[in-house]
Design an enzyme around this catalytic site. Structure first.
Site, PDB file in Angstrom:
ATOM      1  N   LYS A 188       0.798  -1.084  -0.068  1.00 54.41           N
ATOM      2  CA  LYS A 188       0.026  -0.170   0.061  1.00 54.41           C
ATOM      3  C   LYS A 188       0.898   1.339   0.008  1.00 54.41           C
ATOM      4  O   LYS A 188       1.395   1.712   0.945  1.00 54.41           O
ATOM      5  CB  LYS A 188      -0.775   0.020   1.284  1.00 54.41           C
ATOM      6  CG  LYS A 188      -2.222   0.617   1.207  1.00 54.41           C
ATOM      7  CD  LYS A 188      -2.166   2.174   0.556  1.00 54.41           C
ATOM      8  CE  LYS A 188      -2.071   3.093   1.832  1.00 54.41           C
ATOM      9  NZ  LYS A 188      -1.665   4.523   1.592  1.00 54.41           N
ATOM     10  N   GLU A 396      10.077  16.151  15.246  1.00 53.72           N
ATOM     11  CA  GLU A 396      10.426  15.975  14.045  1.00 53.72           C
ATOM     12  C   GLU A 396       9.775  16.902  13.064  1.00 53.72           C
ATOM     13  O   GLU A 396       8.723  16.972  13.251  1.00 53.72           O
ATOM     14  CB  GLU A 396      10.002  14.633  13.664  1.00 53.72           C
ATOM     15  CG  GLU A 396      10.564  14.221  12.168  1.00 53.72           C
ATOM     16  CD  GLU A 396      10.212  12.869  11.688  1.00 53.72           C
ATOM     17  OE1 GLU A 396       8.993  12.342  11.955  1.00 53.72           O
ATOM     18  OE2 GLU A 396      10.902  12.053  11.272  1.00 53.72           O
TER      19      GLU A 396
HETATM   20  P1  NAD Z   1       2.362   8.641   7.630  1.00 46.97           P
HETATM   21  O1  NAD Z   1       2.246   7.671   8.692  1.00 46.97           O
HETATM   22  O2  NAD Z   1       1.108   9.592   7.395  1.00 46.97           O
HETATM   23  O3  NAD Z   1       1.804   7.474   6.382  1.00 46.97           O
HETATM   24  C1  NAD Z   1       2.601   6.547   6.237  1.00 46.97           C
HETATM   25  C2  NAD Z   1       1.959   5.406   5.347  1.00 46.97           C
HETATM   26  O4  NAD Z   1       0.829   4.819   6.282  1.00 46.97           O
HETATM   27  C3  NAD Z   1       1.107   5.919   4.209  1.00 46.97           C
HETATM   28  O5  NAD Z   1       1.022   4.823   3.070  1.00 46.97           O
HETATM   29  C4  NAD Z   1      -0.177   6.273   4.751  1.00 46.97           C
HETATM   30  O6  NAD Z   1      -1.327   6.102   3.506  1.00 46.97           O
HETATM   31  C5  NAD Z   1      -0.274   4.946   5.452  1.00 46.97           C
HETATM   32  N1  NAD Z   1      -1.566   5.333   6.671  1.00 46.97           N
HETATM   33  C6  NAD Z   1      -2.040   6.576   7.018  1.00 46.97           C
HETATM   34  N2  NAD Z   1      -2.963   6.205   7.944  1.00 46.97           N
HETATM   35  C7  NAD Z   1      -2.968   5.010   8.083  1.00 46.97           C
HETATM   36  C8  NAD Z   1      -4.054   4.240   8.846  1.00 46.97           C
HETATM   37  N3  NAD Z   1      -5.143   4.688   9.619  1.00 46.97           N
HETATM   38  N4  NAD Z   1      -3.879   2.913   8.716  1.00 46.97           N
HETATM   39  C9  NAD Z   1      -2.814   2.374   8.035  1.00 46.97           C
HETATM   40  N5  NAD Z   1      -2.246   3.001   7.025  1.00 46.97           N
HETATM   41  C10 NAD Z   1      -2.334   4.483   7.091  1.00 46.97           C
HETATM   42  O7  NAD Z   1       3.763   9.050   7.284  1.00 46.97           O
HETATM   43  P2  NAD Z   1       3.990  10.167   6.096  1.00 46.97           P
HETATM   44  O8  NAD Z   1       3.681  11.467   6.597  1.00 46.97           O
HETATM   45  O9  NAD Z   1       4.017   9.514   4.763  1.00 46.97           O
HETATM   46  O10 NAD Z   1       5.609   9.914   6.288  1.00 46.97           O
HETATM   47  C11 NAD Z   1       6.353  10.639   7.083  1.00 46.97           C
HETATM   48  C12 NAD Z   1       6.846   9.922   8.239  1.00 46.97           C
HETATM   49  O11 NAD Z   1       7.410   8.636   8.006  1.00 46.97           O
HETATM   50  C13 NAD Z   1       7.752  10.728   9.251  1.00 46.97           C
HETATM   51  O12 NAD Z   1       7.574  10.709  10.432  1.00 46.97           O
HETATM   52  C14 NAD Z   1       9.302   9.946   8.803  1.00 46.97           C
HETATM   53  O13 NAD Z   1      10.243  10.112   9.871  1.00 46.97           O
HETATM   54  C15 NAD Z   1       8.612   8.635   8.546  1.00 46.97           C
HETATM   55  N6  NAD Z   1       9.648   7.753   8.022  1.00 46.97           N
HETATM   56  C16 NAD Z   1      10.332   6.770   8.721  1.00 46.97           C
HETATM   57  C17 NAD Z   1      11.278   6.091   7.781  1.00 46.97           C
HETATM   58  C18 NAD Z   1      12.130   4.996   8.520  1.00 46.97           C
HETATM   59  O14 NAD Z   1      12.873   4.318   7.699  1.00 46.97           O
HETATM   60  N7  NAD Z   1      12.350   5.267   9.715  1.00 46.97           N
HETATM   61  C19 NAD Z   1      11.315   6.133   6.524  1.00 46.97           C
HETATM   62  C20 NAD Z   1      10.936   7.346   6.015  1.00 46.97           C
HETATM   63  C21 NAD Z   1       9.751   8.064   6.539  1.00 46.97           C
END
Ligand code: NAD
Length: 494
Positions: A188, A396
């Site tokens: 996804k 962050e």
């Molecule tokens: P997000 O958590 O909003 O979204 C990530 C994914 O989760 C997306 O595919 C989104 O559609 C999905 N998602 C959102 N709500 C959901 C739910 N209720 N149930 C299931 N899936 C859901 O994060 P973002 O804003 O897309 O990314 C930024 C964040 O990701 C930052 O905090 C960053 O630090 C983190 N990140 C971490 C790494 C790592 O390897 N540690 C790498 C990249 C990004």
């Protein structure tokens, strides 16, 4: 083989491209100018269910009895799986320029960063393709009259929920390792950036990955993502994203008693001691903060500098900031836009906090007048003399903003470095080898880099966090253990 044109508004389930169950689509926006780039499917729970069933069938095959793996993917040997991954790797490399262009348009990152991500995707597939037939169980010295051994088996259907900032790299490390171990995957991608996830499915098709082994369902997090994380036939979830969503994912997984890998956010420090080689450190101090417009989980958003060299480091970083060139992703400069209007608002909110707290701005890269007004631009900003407990040094930001924090001596450096809710990555710059080792042991995080930062991506190096940065490890060989289940067999033969 060309990855485009392809119908971006489809889901990819059981080897077929088709409309999502809802028939609805969502807009993908080009962050460099705010224009609509493509439409993607608004996948829903019915699509997720179809994808999970297809994955299960790729493992089990028709009419399989419980535990049998006679499906087109489940019956392959480890070496055969590896060969398909190697083909995917070769295709990804062949298509690196096209993949880079898609990622640049979709995420807003300069072309050269998109190309580095495409090359990393190919390298992950190469690494895991090569590793597929090299994961062994063990024999265990046990009681007389027994032979005891362990087997590494796939979980079954694995879910992969990825963010928008590095889609190709995260798909490579997560789906690549899961496939190597014989799992079948449902991916996804993030609703903000989907194109390379769809291109990845095209690569899998072209490489001969059996239908159903990889399914891609774009859609909203709270719809498709939530349905996937709650599905009863999913056996493992790999999630990369924010802390609040990670908490939801872990809660959903707990209800089905399945394991999760959570790769969450960070507030990673680079620590510069007075004896450091500053010429070597300088490019890493700035680049690791502004790369991908600061939207990197392991962004070095805190720069801790020992007081005797604080002013020098600040001045030299400021010089680099002023030279940063910003522009649309396809212009391939140093820094592009942030992903969305919402993200720009969040980062702008932090810049307002900087202003309202009276913090000193050491440098702010200018926004050229030629930037498309409808793009999502944020000026890269270096903030001086930030107190370790200030919001700017604790939260962050996920934008091109770095906090410079002075310290005196090792104990204070450690206290500040470890003093946030996160623990993902840290960098230490020093010429004192003993100090480097002391620091590496005491830093609370998943990776420590000494006299470098990030090791160029380090596909071979296990990666993950502690505290709110998550748990479980991806990348390197270690990921293969996470994407498999250990079964112990004790045979009594007297
Ligand atoms: P997000 O958590 O909003 O979204 C990530 C994914 O989760 C997306 O595919 C989104 O559609 C999905 N998602 C959102 N709500 C959901 C739910 N209720 N149930 C299931 N899936 C859901 O994060 P973002 O804003 O897309 O990314 C930024 C964040 O990701 C930052 O905090 C960053 O630090 C983190 N990140 C971490 C790494 C790592 O390897 N540690 C790498 C990249 C990004």
């Amino acid at each position: 083989m060309s990855l485009v044109p392809f119908d971006t508004s489809c889901v990819f389930i059981d080897g077929r491209w088709r409309s999502g169950d809802s028939g609805q689509t969502l807009a993908l926006v080009n962050p460099s100018d705010g224009s609509e780039l493509a439409r993607i499917a608004r996948g829903n729970a019915a699509d997720i269910d179809a994808a999970v069933r297809a994955a299960q069938a790729a493992l089990d095959g028709p009419g399989a009895t419980e535990g049998e793996r006679t499906g087109p993917w489940g019956r392959l040997t480890a070496a055969e799986r590896g060969r398909i991954l190697l083909k995917m790797s070769a295709l990804a490399l062949e298509q690196a320029d096209e993949l880079a262009r898609l990622e640049a348009l979709d995420v807003g990152k300069p072309l050269k960063q998109g190309r580095a991500d495409a090359v990393a995707l190919a390298r992950y597939l190469e690494f895991y393709g090569g590793a597929a037939d090299k994961v062994h169980g063990e024999t265990i010295p046990f009681a007389n009259g027994y032979t005891a051994l362990t087997l590494r088996e796939p979980h079954g259907v694995t879910a992969h929920i990825v963010p928008w900032n590095y889609p190709m790299q995260i798909i490579g490390r997560s789906v690549g390792a899961a496939l190597a171990m014989g799992n079948a995957c449902v991916l996804k991608p993030a609703e903000e950036a989907c194109l390379t996830a769809l291109a990845f499915a095209r690569i899998a098709e072209a490489a001969g990955l059996p239908a159903g082994t990889l399914n891609v369902v774009p859609g909203l997090g709270e719809e498709a993502g939530a349905a996937l994380s709650a599905h009863r036939d999913v056996r493992h979830i790999s999630f990369t994203g924010s802390v609040p969503v990670g908490t939801l994912i872990q809660t959903a997984a707990a209800k089905n008693a399945i394991p999760v890998t959570l790769e969450l956010g960070g507030k990673s420090p680079q620590i510069v001691f007075a004896d450091a080689d500053l010429d070597a450190a300088l490019p890493f101090l700035v680049n690791a903060g502004i790369q991908n417009a600061g939207q990197t989980c392991s962004a070095a958003s805190r720069i801790l500098v020992e007081r005797p060299v604080f002013d020098t480091v600040m001045a030299r970083m400021a010089e680099r900031y002023r030279a940063l060139r910003m522009g649309p992703a396809l212009d391939d400069l140093d820094i592009g836009p942030v992903i969305s209007a919402r993200q720009r608002e969040i980062v702008q909110g932090y810049l307002d906090v900087v202003r309202d707290s009276g913090l000193r701005i050491a440098a702010q890269a200018p926004l050229p007048a030629s930037l498309p007004a409808s793009g999502y631009w944020v000026p890269p900003t270096l903030v001086a003399d930030v107190a370790a407990d200030h919001r700017i040094a604790q939260e962050e930001i996920f934008g091109p903003v770095q906090a410079l924090i002075p310290f005196d001596g090792e104990p204070e450096a450690l206290r500040i470095a470890n003093g946030t809710p996160y623990g993902l990555v840290a960098g230490v710059w020093t010429r004192d080898g003993s100090r480097a080792l002391r620091m590496a042991r005491k830093l609370q995080c998943g990776q420590v880099f000494v006299n470098n930062y990030g090791a160029g991506g380090g596909i071979e190096l296990p990666f993950g966090g502690v505290k709110h940065s998550g748990h479980g490890r991806e990348k390197g060989f270690e990921a293969l253990y996470g994407f498999s289940v250990l079964k112990t067999v004790a045979i009594r033969h007297d």
